[in-house]
Design a protein around this motif. Structure first.
Motif, PDB file in Angstrom:
ATOM      1  N   LEU A 128      -2.468   8.829  -0.685  1.00 30.32           N
ATOM      2  CA  LEU A 128      -1.495   9.518   0.152  1.00 30.32           C
ATOM      3  C   LEU A 128      -1.412   8.855   1.520  1.00 30.32           C
ATOM      4  N   PHE A 129      -2.569   8.473   2.068  1.00 27.85           N
ATOM      5  CA  PHE A 129      -2.622   7.833   3.379  1.00 27.85           C
ATOM      6  C   PHE A 129      -3.509   6.601   3.290  1.00 27.85           C
ATOM      7  N   ASN A 130      -2.978   5.451   3.670  1.00 26.98           N
ATOM      8  CA  ASN A 130      -3.715   4.185   3.620  1.00 26.98           C
ATOM      9  C   ASN A 130      -3.698   3.525   4.999  1.00 26.98           C
ATOM     10  N   LYS A 131      -4.860   3.083   5.441  1.00 27.99           N
ATOM     11  CA  LYS A 131      -4.945   2.439   6.745  1.00 27.99           C
ATOM     12  C   LYS A 131      -5.931   1.278   6.686  1.00 27.99           C
ATOM     13  N   THR A 132      -5.497   0.107   7.148  1.00 27.95           N
ATOM     14  CA  THR A 132      -6.333  -1.080   7.178  1.00 27.95           C
ATOM     15  C   THR A 132      -6.062  -1.859   8.454  1.00 27.95           C
ATOM     16  N   THR A 133      -7.145  -2.271   9.130  1.00 30.98           N
ATOM     17  CA  THR A 133      -6.994  -3.031  10.364  1.00 30.98           C
ATOM     18  C   THR A 133      -6.505  -4.449  10.080  1.00 30.98           C
ATOM     19  N   GLU A 134      -7.139  -5.115   9.121  1.00 31.64           N
ATOM     20  CA  GLU A 134      -6.730  -6.463   8.707  1.00 31.64           C
ATOM     21  C   GLU A 134      -6.518  -6.441   7.197  1.00 31.64           C
ATOM     22  N   LEU A 135      -5.270  -6.551   6.763  1.00 31.05           N
ATOM     23  CA  LEU A 135      -4.935  -6.432   5.340  1.00 31.05           C
ATOM     24  C   LEU A 135      -4.415  -7.748   4.775  1.00 31.05           C
ATOM     25  N   LYS A 136      -4.846  -8.045   3.557  1.00 34.91           N
ATOM     26  CA  LYS A 136      -4.226  -9.078   2.753  1.00 34.91           C
ATOM     27  C   LYS A 136      -4.066  -8.490   1.359  1.00 34.91           C
ATOM     28  N   GLY A 137      -2.884  -7.919   1.135  1.00 33.47           N
ATOM     29  CA  GLY A 137      -2.665  -7.235  -0.128  1.00 33.47           C
ATOM     30  C   GLY A 137      -1.517  -6.253  -0.033  1.00 33.47           C
ATOM     31  N   VAL A 138      -1.622  -5.154  -0.795  1.00 32.11           N
ATOM     32  CA  VAL A 138      -0.534  -4.181  -0.918  1.00 32.11           C
ATOM     33  C   VAL A 138      -1.079  -2.767  -0.748  1.00 32.11           C
TER      34      VAL A 138
END
Length: 224
Positions: free
Chosen positions: A194-204
């Motif tokens: 429902l809620f997604n949070k990432t500081t540094e993302l490589k993806g989806v």
């Protein structure tokens, strides 16, 4: 018939002689967590571990099954803050107190400075240094986790594999997170929730609301 009786007697007496001569190796160890047993090849059974965080304790390695009837995991929901480390250098060259190769099973959950290679079931709560395999607990904490982590609250410092729960959190992660709320600092892979949070993302990211270092979007967000 006399020969048969001698063979049976030998099978009965030999293990007793073995346990009487040395406590360093054992096939079946009862209450082993308080004894100076260095290696158990079979079953290690106890009420709960009491000395796992004491550096002077003799290391107890288990190849087979380590079973706690109760376990110290009953205190995990009561801890005031997360037991997961916040800086890399704590984990560098760290040596665990014990290793379990096979099954680690605890009634309420285990709290141990240990590495589990196999199946780790804690039910209520568990805290360990490293798990390679499958871990299951309501409150599921591992400094390092490789494999499948299942729980209501899952948290790791470094993880590779799959996290599935209501709340998932990690510092370094490669793989898939699935839950109501997913968070990570350095994340490579797929977040579904429902809620997604990432500081540094490589993806989806797939969810109602997704936050990463590039943008904030509903439904689908990505950094490739």
């Amino acid at each position: 018939m006399k020969t048969f009786n001698k063979v049976v007697l030998c099978f009965l007496l030999c293990p007793m002689m073995l346990f009487g001569q040395s406590k360093k190796r054992s096939l079946i160890s009862l209450w082993a967590f308080k004894e100076k047993v260095q290696q158990v090849n079979g079953i290690s059974l106890g009420l709960f571990s009491t000395k796992q965080w004491n550096e002077d304790t003799t290391k107890t390695n288990v190849s087979g099954a380590r079973i706690e009837l109760v376990g110290a995991g009953v205190i995990v929901p009561l801890i005031p803050q997360s037991p997961i480390v916040v800086i890399d250098r704590i984990l560098v060259n760290y040596k665990v107190q014990s290793k379990i190769n096979g099954l680690s099973l605890s009634g309420a959950g285990a709290v141990c400075d240990c590495q589990i290679n196999g199946l780790n079931v804690g039910f209520l709560g568990k805290i360990d240094f490293k798990t390679n395999g499958l871990s299951l607990a309501i409150f599921n904490f591992s400094q390092v986790h490789n494999g499948l982590q299942l729980g209501v609250f899952n948290e790791t410092y470094m993880s590779n594999g799959f996290q599935m729960g209501v709340f998932n959190g990690t510092e370094y992660f490669k793989g898939v997170q699935f839950g109501a709320s997913n968070s990570g600092t350095f994340f490579k892979g797929l977040q579904i929730g429902l809620f997604n949070k990432t500081t540094e993302l490589k993806g989806v990211q797939i969810g109602l609301w997704n936050i990463n270092n590039k943008r904030k979007l509903p439904l689908v967000n990505w950094v490739l």
